[in-house]
Design an enzyme around this catalytic site. Structure first.
Site, PDB file in Angstrom:
ATOM      1  N   GLY A  11       0.803  -1.207   0.000  1.00  0.00           N
ATOM      2  CA  GLY A  11       0.000   0.000   0.000  1.00  0.00           C
ATOM      3  C   GLY A  11       0.840   1.263   0.000  1.00  0.00           C
ATOM      4  N   ALA A  62      -5.010  -1.375   5.594  1.00  0.00           N
ATOM      5  CA  ALA A  62      -6.410  -0.995   5.832  1.00  0.00           C
ATOM      6  C   ALA A  62      -7.239  -1.318   4.602  1.00  0.00           C
ATOM      7  CB  ALA A  62      -6.523   0.493   6.155  1.00  0.00           C
ATOM      8  N   TYR A  63      -8.539  -1.451   4.829  1.00  0.00           N
ATOM      9  CA  TYR A  63      -9.512  -1.515   3.732  1.00  0.00           C
ATOM     10  C   TYR A  63      -9.959  -0.076   3.505  1.00  0.00           C
ATOM     11  CZ  TYR A  63     -13.701  -2.835   1.088  1.00  0.00           C
ATOM     12  OH  TYR A  63     -14.670  -2.974   0.114  1.00  0.00           O
ATOM     13  N   THR A  64      -9.622   0.502   2.359  1.00  0.00           N
ATOM     14  CA  THR A  64      -9.826   1.937   2.136  1.00  0.00           C
ATOM     15  C   THR A  64     -10.821   2.267   1.025  1.00  0.00           C
ATOM     16  OG1 THR A  64      -7.911   2.005   0.653  1.00  0.00           O
ATOM     17  CG2 THR A  64      -7.517   2.488   2.978  1.00  0.00           C
ATOM     18  N   THR A 103      -8.476   7.860  10.193  1.00  0.00           N
ATOM     19  CA  THR A 103      -8.904   8.699   9.076  1.00  0.00           C
ATOM     20  C   THR A 103      -9.804   9.858   9.511  1.00  0.00           C
ATOM     21  OG1 THR A 103     -10.246   8.662   7.040  1.00  0.00           O
ATOM     22  CG2 THR A 103     -10.809   7.077   8.740  1.00  0.00           C
ATOM     23  N   TYR A 127     -17.100   2.558   5.887  1.00  0.00           N
ATOM     24  CA  TYR A 127     -15.654   2.743   6.005  1.00  0.00           C
ATOM     25  C   TYR A 127     -15.302   3.486   7.289  1.00  0.00           C
ATOM     26  CZ  TYR A 127     -11.064   4.853   5.315  1.00  0.00           C
ATOM     27  OH  TYR A 127      -9.778   5.292   5.501  1.00  0.00           O
TER      28      TYR A 127
END
Length: 307
Positions: A11, A62-64, A103, A127
């Protein structure tokens, strides 16, 4: 030598950590990618931590996918909340400090001044909700934790707004960009460097610096205003052969850009705490964006095309 275990490898943030680590001779980063540990199925996190016994653990994974999370909530929960909970439990068990990234999407965007770390959280979509759940797990389970909230990350790596705009400016006569969402575009290079700069402080047994910090650039912009910056600097970096310097950029409203999830209209984060408590200061946007565009140009030049 400080031995660091980093979850994440391909990433934006992980790759920038790897690059910036060359500036820190006393820090050794050991990356664990999806092939060794798929965080959707985090059954071997314990094995990895037990085997390495690092001085500190960083979660740079992370899942973004903000929109996709609405139709894939289980995947977002697994990576952003469940895996983070497991990391928090295991690092606490071994008395290992834990650095986690969150975030601006934990806020709802209703503020009229920059968010500080203690402001009320109210995520608008899956998210943001899963990232907040991850934050809560970290705080509840490992007292020796650091949560760095950031926003609008960009770099020469992976998928991000800067790369998308460079491509669109090169390919289309007109680029329409949302102008009523305001945030802090942040170079992943700057974030990575700042984290590595302060990392030694968190390895000490009784560090007073544990807690939550906002780590973002100093210049709030709309997506449209940021695109104009990309265009101006891109024209300088890519040269006259890049057609993007002459394209028309048209501001539009959020309502004109369909999305599965509502995004915060105002997600500006105050970085006063991290400046005063840890001494983290970012370069100007011109310098930060210029570096990313320069590195992006080097990569694309090897492929005989701009983008």
């Amino acid at each position: 030598m400080i031995r660091v275990l980093v979850f994440g490898q391909s990433g934006q943030l992980a790759r920038c950590l790897a690059q910036e680590a060359t500036c820190f001779a006393n820090i050794e980063l050991n990356f664990v990618g999806r092939s060794r540990c798929d965080l959707e199925y985090p059954w071997n996190i314990a094995e990895i931590i037990d085997k390495m016994r690092p001085d500190i653990v960083i979660n740079a994974a992370a899942y973004t996918a903000v929109d996709l999370a609405e139709s894939e909530p289980d995947r977002a929960v697994a990576v952003n909340a469940t895996a983070v909970k497991v990391m928090s439990e295991l690092t606490a068990k071994h008395a290992i400090p834990f650095i986690h990234f969150s975030t601006d999407y934990v806020f709802d965007g209703s503020a009229v001044k920059p968010y500080v770390e203690t402001d009320r959280v109210a995520p608008l979509g899956i998210y943001g909700q899963t990232k907040l759940a991850g934050e809560q797990a970290v705080r509840d389970l490992n007292p020796r934790h650091v949560i760095f909230r950031t926003s609008w990350l960009y770099s020469p790596f992976g998928k991000n707004f800067v790369k998308t705009m460079c491509r669109l400016l090169a390919e289309t006569d007109e680029v329409k960009v949302v102008d009523d969402q305001i945030g802090c575009p942040t170079s992943a290079y700057d974030l990575a460097h700042g984290v590595l700069q302060v990392l030694p402080a968190f390895v000490t047994e009784r560090s007073p610096a544990f807690g939550t910090y906002h780590v973002v650039s100093d210049q709030p912009l709309s997506w449209c205003a940021f695109t104009r910056r990309i265009q101006v600097l891109g024209a300088d970096v890519f040269g006259p052969e890049w057609p993007g310097g002459d394209r028309r950029i048209t501001p539009i409203s959020t309502d004109q850009f369909p999305s599965k999830v509502k995004r915060p209209a105002y997600s500006v984060l105050s970085n006063r705490k991290v400046r005063e408590a840890l001494g983290v200061n970012f370069p100007s946007m011109t310098e930060s964006l210029g570096r990313v565009l320069t590195d992006l140009n080097k990569v694309t030049a090897t492929r005989k095309r701009i983008f």
